[in-house]
Design a protein around this motif. Structure first.
Motif, PDB file in Angstrom:
ATOM      1  N   GLY A   1       0.791  -1.221   0.000  1.00 36.23           N
ATOM      2  CA  GLY A   1       0.000   0.000   0.000  1.00 36.23           C
ATOM      3  C   GLY A   1       0.828   1.278   0.000  1.00 36.23           C
ATOM      4  O   GLY A   1       0.450   2.282   0.632  1.00 36.23           O
ATOM      5  N   ILE A   2       1.929   1.286  -0.726  1.00 38.47           N
ATOM      6  CA  ILE A   2       2.868   2.400  -0.669  1.00 38.47           C
ATOM      7  C   ILE A   2       2.271   3.690  -1.229  1.00 38.47           C
ATOM      8  O   ILE A   2       2.269   4.737  -0.557  1.00 38.47           O
ATOM      9  N   THR A   3       1.770   3.649  -2.460  1.00 38.94           N
ATOM     10  CA  THR A   3       1.218   4.887  -3.020  1.00 38.94           C
ATOM     11  C   THR A   3      -0.105   5.256  -2.353  1.00 38.94           C
ATOM     12  O   THR A   3      -0.435   6.439  -2.230  1.00 38.94           O
ATOM     13  N   LYS A   4      -0.870   4.268  -1.898  1.00 36.66           N
ATOM     14  CA  LYS A   4      -2.096   4.565  -1.164  1.00 36.66           C
ATOM     15  C   LYS A   4      -1.777   5.325   0.126  1.00 36.66           C
ATOM     16  O   LYS A   4      -2.445   6.322   0.462  1.00 36.66           O
ATOM     17  N   ALA A   5      -0.751   4.869   0.837  1.00 36.14           N
ATOM     18  CA  ALA A   5      -0.348   5.550   2.067  1.00 36.14           C
ATOM     19  C   ALA A   5       0.136   6.961   1.778  1.00 36.14           C
ATOM     20  O   ALA A   5      -0.113   7.898   2.557  1.00 36.14           O
ATOM     21  N   ASP A   6       0.821   7.147   0.663  1.00 38.48           N
ATOM     22  CA  ASP A   6       1.281   8.475   0.275  1.00 38.48           C
ATOM     23  C   ASP A   6       0.105   9.421   0.047  1.00 38.48           C
ATOM     24  O   ASP A   6       0.099  10.566   0.528  1.00 38.48           O
ATOM     25  N   ARG A   7      -0.920   8.933  -0.671  1.00 38.48           N
ATOM     26  CA  ARG A   7      -2.095   9.777  -0.919  1.00 38.48           C
ATOM     27  C   ARG A   7      -2.818  10.113   0.379  1.00 38.48           C
ATOM     28  O   ARG A   7      -3.295  11.243   0.570  1.00 38.48           O
ATOM     29  N   GLN A   8      -2.923   9.141   1.284  1.00 38.99           N
ATOM     30  CA  GLN A   8      -3.580   9.394   2.566  1.00 38.99           C
ATOM     31  C   GLN A   8      -2.812  10.427   3.381  1.00 38.99           C
ATOM     32  O   GLN A   8      -3.413  11.314   4.009  1.00 38.99           O
ATOM     33  N   PHE A   9      -1.497  10.330   3.361  1.00 36.04           N
ATOM     34  CA  PHE A   9      -0.668  11.277   4.112  1.00 36.04           C
ATOM     35  C   PHE A   9      -0.858  12.691   3.576  1.00 36.04           C
ATOM     36  O   PHE A   9      -1.018  13.656   4.344  1.00 36.04           O
ATOM     37  N   ARG A  10      -0.851  12.843   2.279  1.00 33.30           N
ATOM     38  CA  ARG A  10      -1.018  14.161   1.672  1.00 33.30           C
ATOM     39  C   ARG A  10      -2.401  14.736   1.963  1.00 33.30           C
ATOM     40  O   ARG A  10      -2.572  15.957   2.030  1.00 33.30           O
TER      41      ARG A  10
END
Length: 341
Positions: free
Chosen positions: A124-133
């Motif tokens: 879930g790397i890019t998913k986590a990035d979107r959530q963080f942003r």
């Protein structure tokens, strides 16, 4: 005095795209090079050159009638990478004309990208990035509720040609068990490369990560559909890395939207994808714009492999780097021609 014409008709490629200056110089030593790369070479120009043509680099139409007018032709080297239905392959075999493609040049970068996308889906790397942003991130264990380790996860490969074999080599350190479905290969080849031959249903049911590397043929268009996606383990990852036509694309999107699986795709039914295409907003779907194979080094490898094999052929030797078109398989292939390099 006879001319040795090297007919270069590489659209959608260009020589600058696929050949370094050194390789261009080697090409020039093969004969009198005639190039048309801003469009398909006009039919009247092709017809005028055929009697003296010894090599064709490109996707020129070569039915039997044209082959009859090219008595000195030794090889047709397809630099687009798909064997298209515009050549009489059987006639070429009968006349000793090599029809080859350096398509395997794209296998290493595609496999590398596929591995990266698989790890992304699992963790879930890019998913986590979107959530963080967006300011809705979770930390630690709470941020891993839907993830799994790629290492040790059962892997399934659908199609085991150049792409599948490159991927198999890349994932060896991850110690995955690997099942392979490829009806064009005997079990002995699959087992020799440390994989388990399996049916399509077994690959889908038993794998946590499924990679699709199959070519499109007259028998397999849309062969992975609603039934097949329903077989997959909930939360498993599905990566479409070859051609969109091998899957029922709407069924794949439905399986992702429902949350049953997560997926990644580098290919689409129509490319370029329309700006308002709903695929752009499907949660759980990792998108890539048919770019995984198109690296600078891969395009140069395309040209160097083609010229190296042409040099061998002009010496009366068999090619060593490119894949040969076999009439029995080439006639079944249905991949769309590449339009964008």
């Amino acid at each position: 005095m006879k001319r040795n014409i090297v007919l270069v008709d590489p659209l959608p490629r260009t020589l600058d795209l696929i050949m370094t200056p050194d390789v261009r110089r080697r090409l020039a030593q093969l004969g009198e090079v005639v190039v048309c790369e801003d469009r398909q070479m006009p039919a009247e120009q092709v017809e005028a050159l055929l009697p003296d043509t010894v090599l064709i680099f490109g996707q020129t139409d070569m039915p039997k009638e044209r082959l009859d007018r090219a008595p000195r032709l030794k090889a047709i080297i397809n630099v687009e990478s798909n064997f298209l239905p515009n050549i009489d392959y059987q006639a070429c075999v009968e006349r000793g004309i090599w029809v080859i493609t350096p398509a395997s040049a794209f296998a290493p970068p595609v496999a590398e990208a596929a591995l990266g996308m698989a790890i992304d889906l699992a963790r879930g790397i890019t998913k986590a990035d979107r959530q963080f942003r967006a300011g809705v991130e979770d930390y630690g264990l709470a941020g891993n509720g839907e993830t799994f380790r790629f290492a040790g996860a059962p892997v399934g490969l659908i199609g085991f040609g150049d792409l599948g074999r490159q991927l198999r080599d890349l994932i060896r350190p991850f110690r995955n068990s690997v099942r392979v479905f490829d009806p064009w290969l005997p079990a002995e080849i699959v087992e020799r490369l440390d994989c388990m031959p399996a049916s399509l249903d077994e690959v889908l049911c038993e794998s946590r990560v499924v990679f699709v590397f199959a070519s499109v043929t007259s028998e397999n268009e849309g062969f992975i559909g609603r039934r097949e996606f329903a077989m997959m383990q909930p939360g498993s990852a599905f990566l479409l890395m070859s051609r969109a036509a091998v899957v029922d694309f709407p069924a794949m999107l439905e399986a992702v939207r429902s949350g049953h699986i997560r997926a990644a795709t580098d290919v689409f039914p129509d490319e370029p994808v329309a700006p308002d295409d709903p695929v752009r907003k499907v949660e759980g779907l990792l998108l890539s714009a048919h770019r995984t194979g198109g690296t600078r080094d891969a395009f140069y490898a395309l040209g160097s492999m083609a010229v190296a094999d042409a040099e061998l052929i002009m010496k009366g030797l068999p090619p060593q780097l490119c894949r040969r078109a076999d009439p029995a398989t080439a006639s079944r292939l249905r991949s769309k021609p590449v339009s964008v390099s």
